[in-house]
Write an enzyme that holds these catalytic residues in place. Structure first.
Site, PDB file in Angstrom:
ATOM      1  N   SER A  91     -33.866   6.626   0.446  1.00 54.72           N
ATOM      2  CA  SER A  91     -34.325   5.751  -0.850  1.00 54.72           C
ATOM      3  C   SER A  91     -35.795   5.218  -0.481  1.00 54.72           C
ATOM      4  O   SER A  91     -36.190   4.861   0.394  1.00 54.72           O
ATOM      5  CB  SER A  91     -33.204   4.446  -0.746  1.00 54.72           C
ATOM      6  OG  SER A  91     -33.801   3.351  -1.496  1.00 54.72           O
ATOM      7  N   TYR A 139     -30.073  -3.074   3.375  1.00 51.89           N
ATOM      8  CA  TYR A 139     -29.783  -1.903   2.912  1.00 51.89           C
ATOM      9  C   TYR A 139     -30.655  -0.701   3.144  1.00 51.89           C
ATOM     10  O   TYR A 139     -30.436   0.408   3.726  1.00 51.89           O
ATOM     11  CB  TYR A 139     -29.463  -1.901   1.237  1.00 51.89           C
ATOM     12  CG  TYR A 139     -29.516  -0.796   0.504  1.00 51.89           C
ATOM     13  CD1 TYR A 139     -28.404   0.252   0.481  1.00 51.89           C
ATOM     14  CD2 TYR A 139     -30.956  -0.168  -0.090  1.00 51.89           C
ATOM     15  CE1 TYR A 139     -28.664   1.354  -0.271  1.00 51.89           C
ATOM     16  CE2 TYR A 139     -30.781   0.918  -0.729  1.00 51.89           C
ATOM     17  CZ  TYR A 139     -29.870   1.728  -0.686  1.00 51.89           C
ATOM     18  OH  TYR A 139     -29.956   2.939  -1.478  1.00 51.89           O
ATOM     19  N   GLU A 173     -36.188   2.048  -1.239  1.00 51.80           N
ATOM     20  CA  GLU A 173     -36.077   0.997  -0.364  1.00 51.80           C
ATOM     21  C   GLU A 173     -36.712   1.020   0.994  1.00 51.80           C
ATOM     22  O   GLU A 173     -36.986  -0.122   1.452  1.00 51.80           O
ATOM     23  CB  GLU A 173     -34.658   0.400  -0.607  1.00 51.80           C
ATOM     24  CG  GLU A 173     -34.348  -0.281  -1.632  1.00 51.80           C
ATOM     25  CD  GLU A 173     -34.969  -1.534  -1.673  1.00 51.80           C
ATOM     26  OE1 GLU A 173     -34.713  -2.299  -0.529  1.00 51.80           O
ATOM     27  OE2 GLU A 173     -35.320  -2.121  -2.714  1.00 51.80           O
TER      28      GLU A 173
HETATM   29  P1  NAP Z   1     -23.196   4.298  -6.709  1.00 53.07           P
HETATM   30  O1  NAP Z   1     -23.068   4.657  -7.995  1.00 53.07           O
HETATM   31  O2  NAP Z   1     -23.459   3.060  -6.214  1.00 53.07           O
HETATM   32  O3  NAP Z   1     -22.079   5.142  -5.807  1.00 53.07           O
HETATM   33  C1  NAP Z   1     -21.854   4.984  -4.369  1.00 53.07           C
HETATM   34  C2  NAP Z   1     -20.959   5.631  -4.097  1.00 53.07           C
HETATM   35  O4  NAP Z   1     -20.494   5.454  -2.585  1.00 53.07           O
HETATM   36  C3  NAP Z   1     -19.453   5.465  -4.855  1.00 53.07           C
HETATM   37  O5  NAP Z   1     -19.022   6.954  -5.203  1.00 53.07           O
HETATM   38  C4  NAP Z   1     -18.795   4.874  -3.837  1.00 53.07           C
HETATM   39  O6  NAP Z   1     -17.178   5.386  -3.892  1.00 53.07           O
HETATM   40  C5  NAP Z   1     -19.176   5.528  -2.621  1.00 53.07           C
HETATM   41  N1  NAP Z   1     -18.828   5.048  -1.187  1.00 53.07           N
HETATM   42  C6  NAP Z   1     -18.903   3.559  -1.284  1.00 53.07           C
HETATM   43  N2  NAP Z   1     -18.441   3.177   0.138  1.00 53.07           N
HETATM   44  C7  NAP Z   1     -17.821   4.387   0.629  1.00 53.07           C
HETATM   45  C8  NAP Z   1     -17.029   4.859   1.801  1.00 53.07           C
HETATM   46  N3  NAP Z   1     -16.872   3.895   2.601  1.00 53.07           N
HETATM   47  N4  NAP Z   1     -16.871   5.983   1.983  1.00 53.07           N
HETATM   48  C9  NAP Z   1     -16.909   7.131   1.149  1.00 53.07           C
HETATM   49  N5  NAP Z   1     -17.671   6.731  -0.144  1.00 53.07           N
HETATM   50  C10 NAP Z   1     -18.204   5.483  -0.427  1.00 53.07           C
HETATM   51  O7  NAP Z   1     -24.753   5.045  -6.238  1.00 53.07           O
HETATM   52  P2  NAP Z   1     -25.724   5.921  -7.073  1.00 53.07           P
HETATM   53  O8  NAP Z   1     -26.690   5.192  -7.838  1.00 53.07           O
HETATM   54  O9  NAP Z   1     -24.955   7.083  -7.448  1.00 53.07           O
HETATM   55  O10 NAP Z   1     -26.550   6.542  -5.772  1.00 53.07           O
HETATM   56  C11 NAP Z   1     -26.152   7.483  -4.796  1.00 53.07           C
HETATM   57  C12 NAP Z   1     -26.806   7.495  -3.515  1.00 53.07           C
HETATM   58  O11 NAP Z   1     -28.185   7.627  -3.640  1.00 53.07           O
HETATM   59  C13 NAP Z   1     -26.433   6.228  -2.691  1.00 53.07           C
HETATM   60  O12 NAP Z   1     -26.429   6.618  -1.299  1.00 53.07           O
HETATM   61  C14 NAP Z   1     -27.611   5.568  -2.940  1.00 53.07           C
HETATM   62  O13 NAP Z   1     -27.942   4.515  -2.085  1.00 53.07           O
HETATM   63  C15 NAP Z   1     -28.541   6.320  -2.900  1.00 53.07           C
HETATM   64  N6  NAP Z   1     -29.908   6.096  -3.897  1.00 53.07           N
HETATM   65  C16 NAP Z   1     -29.901   5.751  -5.129  1.00 53.07           C
HETATM   66  C17 NAP Z   1     -30.844   5.508  -5.821  1.00 53.07           C
HETATM   67  C18 NAP Z   1     -30.716   5.138  -7.267  1.00 53.07           C
HETATM   68  O14 NAP Z   1     -31.826   4.717  -7.830  1.00 53.07           O
HETATM   69  N7  NAP Z   1     -29.768   5.473  -8.015  1.00 53.07           N
HETATM   70  C19 NAP Z   1     -32.093   5.672  -5.430  1.00 53.07           C
HETATM   71  C20 NAP Z   1     -32.006   5.991  -3.950  1.00 53.07           C
HETATM   72  C21 NAP Z   1     -31.236   6.288  -3.210  1.00 53.07           C
HETATM   73  P3  NAP Z   1     -16.028   4.460  -4.489  1.00 53.07           P
HETATM   74  O15 NAP Z   1     -15.798   4.589  -5.733  1.00 53.07           O
HETATM   75  O16 NAP Z   1     -15.105   4.659  -3.425  1.00 53.07           O
HETATM   76  O17 NAP Z   1     -16.559   2.818  -4.284  1.00 53.07           O
HETATM   77  O1  G4F Z   2     -31.636  -2.657 -10.351  1.00 51.53           O
HETATM   78  P1  G4F Z   2     -31.801  -3.183  -9.021  1.00 51.53           P
HETATM   79  O2  G4F Z   2     -30.889  -4.123  -8.361  1.00 51.53           O
HETATM   80  O3  G4F Z   2     -32.293  -2.006  -8.053  1.00 51.53           O
HETATM   81  P2  G4F Z   2     -33.046  -1.838  -6.386  1.00 51.53           P
HETATM   82  O4  G4F Z   2     -32.802  -3.349  -5.725  1.00 51.53           O
HETATM   83  O5  G4F Z   2     -34.491  -1.468  -6.728  1.00 51.53           O
HETATM   84  O6  G4F Z   2     -32.223  -0.728  -5.702  1.00 51.53           O
HETATM   85  C1  G4F Z   2     -31.944   0.404  -6.360  1.00 51.53           C
HETATM   86  O7  G4F Z   2     -33.016   1.261  -6.181  1.00 51.53           O
HETATM   87  C2  G4F Z   2     -32.979   1.726  -4.777  1.00 51.53           C
HETATM   88  C3  G4F Z   2     -34.187   2.667  -4.754  1.00 51.53           C
HETATM   89  O8  G4F Z   2     -35.325   1.955  -4.869  1.00 51.53           O
HETATM   90  C4  G4F Z   2     -31.727   2.364  -4.398  1.00 51.53           C
HETATM   91  F1  G4F Z   2     -31.895   2.934  -3.165  1.00 51.53           F
HETATM   92  C5  G4F Z   2     -30.562   1.403  -4.623  1.00 51.53           C
HETATM   93  O9  G4F Z   2     -29.444   1.922  -4.168  1.00 51.53           O
HETATM   94  C6  G4F Z   2     -30.479   0.772  -5.809  1.00 51.53           C
HETATM   95  O10 G4F Z   2     -30.153   1.882  -6.687  1.00 51.53           O
HETATM   96  O11 G4F Z   2     -33.203  -4.212  -8.850  1.00 51.53           O
HETATM   97  C7  G4F Z   2     -34.515  -3.763  -9.383  1.00 51.53           C
HETATM   98  C8  G4F Z   2     -35.254  -4.858  -9.241  1.00 51.53           C
HETATM   99  C9  G4F Z   2     -35.320  -5.741  -8.233  1.00 51.53           C
HETATM  100  O12 G4F Z   2     -36.632  -6.140  -7.854  1.00 51.53           O
HETATM  101  C10 G4F Z   2     -34.622  -7.001  -8.456  1.00 51.53           C
HETATM  102  O13 G4F Z   2     -35.045  -8.286  -7.959  1.00 51.53           O
HETATM  103  O14 G4F Z   2     -34.935  -5.850 -10.372  1.00 51.53           O
HETATM  104  C11 G4F Z   2     -34.982  -7.208 -10.202  1.00 51.53           C
HETATM  105  N1  G4F Z   2     -34.095  -7.840 -10.660  1.00 51.53           N
HETATM  106  C12 G4F Z   2     -34.417  -9.143 -11.503  1.00 51.53           C
HETATM  107  N2  G4F Z   2     -33.234  -9.735 -12.137  1.00 51.53           N
HETATM  108  C13 G4F Z   2     -32.706  -7.826 -10.685  1.00 51.53           C
HETATM  109  C14 G4F Z   2     -32.235  -8.880 -11.676  1.00 51.53           C
HETATM  110  N3  G4F Z   2     -31.869  -6.996 -10.202  1.00 51.53           N
HETATM  111  C15 G4F Z   2     -30.440  -7.090 -10.552  1.00 51.53           C
HETATM  112  N4  G4F Z   2     -29.771  -6.267  -9.791  1.00 51.53           N
HETATM  113  N5  G4F Z   2     -30.092  -8.134 -11.247  1.00 51.53           N
HETATM  114  C16 G4F Z   2     -30.829  -8.992 -11.949  1.00 51.53           C
HETATM  115  O15 G4F Z   2     -30.400 -10.120 -12.544  1.00 51.53           O
END
Ligand code: NAP
Ligand code: G4F
Length: 341
Positions: free
Chosen positions: A134, A158, A136
């Site tokens: 990520s 995280y 992050e």
């Molecule tokens: P998400 O919608 O939050 O999905 C997370 C998944 O992890 C869910 O299917 C959840 O399953 C599973 N999980 C949680 N705890 C677990 C456990 N103990 N054992 C097995 N599975 C478990 O996340 P996403 O947005 O699809 O992201 C996918 C991956 O990419 C994550 O690793 C996230 O950190 C990473 N990532 C996401 C972004 C982004 O912007 N979306 C960016 C960078 C990296 P349950 O239904 O069982 O809870």
């Molecule tokens: O949408 P966010 O919660 O995503 P964040 O923290 O960037 O993380 C996501 O992206 C990562 C990749 O860079 C992934 F690895 C991670 O798993 C996840 O998918 O927040 C985005 C921004 C932050 O700066 C937060 O402070 O939005 C700002 N924000 C402002 N108000 C808020 C809010 N975020 C959330 N969730 N809720 C608010 O009310």
């Protein structure tokens, strides 16, 4: 014979798009699901009927070994994680266990099932492994834009757990010759994004206000900047990384950055509303340590994988607002029915 993929995190946003992409490519797709009665499994069964399910948990080494033995995958995509950054302060140890140690357990399951040891490295026909790293991990960024060589300075438990998984993936590649890679993905969104993340919180909020179901939207830091892309594009990059000749890590993002304030303005505008009349600042939603600015340099992925994002920011926001308007107009209650659009 069809290639076989095992996806952890199949019930999440990326798991759903990746499964669709791999099914389109003719794969046999298996999804790892956890829990005795996980309500999110029903949406996999509804939308992804050709995906086969296997029980397992990233907290349980034995279950991962059993899953790998049963599925006999050619490729493993480790998307499972606690992925909501604020939760990682509230449950830091659980985040370390699932998001960090879960990577070790999955790599060990592959290593053990493949008979790889320190003196017997991985050969041809090996299981290829993708780790969901990520942006992050860049945290308090040392340079902009961020590329594969930018140092990490994570700002949340995280981000720290993801950095551990990232370095461990690199280490298994170097120690055992495994085809193990990390995609350093910047924020990617879609109509299937979890409602707790800011994009979906905003698009659902806009839809509720437009339909007279709410009168305000409470948000935290409006100044943070993110590089937001479309999840459907990003899962294709995961597959391309596992099909590359050599195992390498890649940054995946758009190369553009917008503030939360700009996101909010675009979303309200897509519904013909003025955001300043509805958005209320809430100090309780600010984070103990913020990631102020993320912006990808995805050049390596473009040159080496031929990967490009296809959906621009405004298009993505409009897509999500329209989808949430449709969902709420149809009277679907997200608390009761979390089916994917
Ligand atoms: P998400 O919608 O939050 O999905 C997370 C998944 O992890 C869910 O299917 C959840 O399953 C599973 N999980 C949680 N705890 C677990 C456990 N103990 N054992 C097995 N599975 C478990 O996340 P996403 O947005 O699809 O992201 C996918 C991956 O990419 C994550 O690793 C996230 O950190 C990473 N990532 C996401 C972004 C982004 O912007 N979306 C960016 C960078 C990296 P349950 O239904 O069982 O809870
Ligand atoms: O949408 P966010 O919660 O995503 P964040 O923290 O960037 O993380 C996501 O992206 C990562 C990749 O860079 C992934 F690895 C991670 O798993 C996840 O998918 O927040 C985005 C921004 C932050 O700066 C937060 O402070 O939005 C700002 N924000 C402002 N108000 C808020 C809010 N975020 C959330 N969730 N809720 C608010 O009310």
């Amino acid at each position: 014979m069809a290639r076989r993929a095992l996806i952890t995190g199949i019930t999440g946003q990326d798991g759903s798009y990746l499964a669709e992409d791999l099914l389109d490519q003719g794969y046999d797709v298996w999804g790892l699901v956890r829990g005795q009665a996980n309500p999110r499994v029903s949406r996999v069964r509804k939308l992804l009927q050709d995906v086969q399910l296997v029980r397992g948990d990233l907290l349980d080494q034995g279950s991962l070994i059993s899953a790998v033995e049963r599925v006999q995958p050619d490729e493993v995509y480790n998307l499972g994680a606690i992925s909501f950054v604020p939760m990682s302060w509230e449950q830091a140890e659980l985040t370390a266990e699932v998001t960090g140690m879960g990577v070790l357990r999955m790599l060990e399951a592959i290593r053990v099932c493949s008979g790889i040891t320190a003196s017997r490295s991985s050969g041809s026909g090996q299981i290829r492994f993708y780790q969901a790293s990520s942006s992050e991990m860049f945290g308090q960024v040392r340079e902009t834009p961020q590329n594969e060589r930018t140092p990490f300075h994570p700002r949340s438990p995280y981000g720290v757990a993801k950095a551990y998984g990232h370095f461990l993936t690199q280490n298994y590649r170097e120690s055992y010759g495994m085809f193990a890679v990390s995609g350093i993905l910047f924020n990617h969104e879609s109509p299937r994004r979890g409602a707790e993340f800011v994009t979906r919180k905003v698009t659902l909020g806009v839809a509720r206000i437009k339909l007279g179901l709410a009168s305000e939207l409470r948000l935290g830091n409006l100044e943070a900047r993110r590089d937001w892309g479309y999840a459907g594009d990003y899962v294709k990059a995961m597959r391309l990384m596992l099909h590359a000749e050599t195992p390498e890590d890649y940054v995946i993002g758009t190369g553009h950055t917008q503030s939360v304030r700009e996101l909010v303005a675009a979303a309200f505008e897509a519904a013909g509303l003025d955001w300043e009349q509805y958005v209320v600042g809430d100090q309780a939603l600010h984070r103990p340590a913020e990631v102020d600015l993320l912006c990808a340099d995805p050049k390596k992925a473009r040159v080496q994988l031929g990967w490009e994002p296809t959906v621009a920011f405004e298009e993505l926001v409009a897509m999500m607002v329209e989808s949430d308007l449709r969902l709420l107009s149809a009277g679907i209650d997200l608390e009761q029915d979390s089916s994917w659009p």
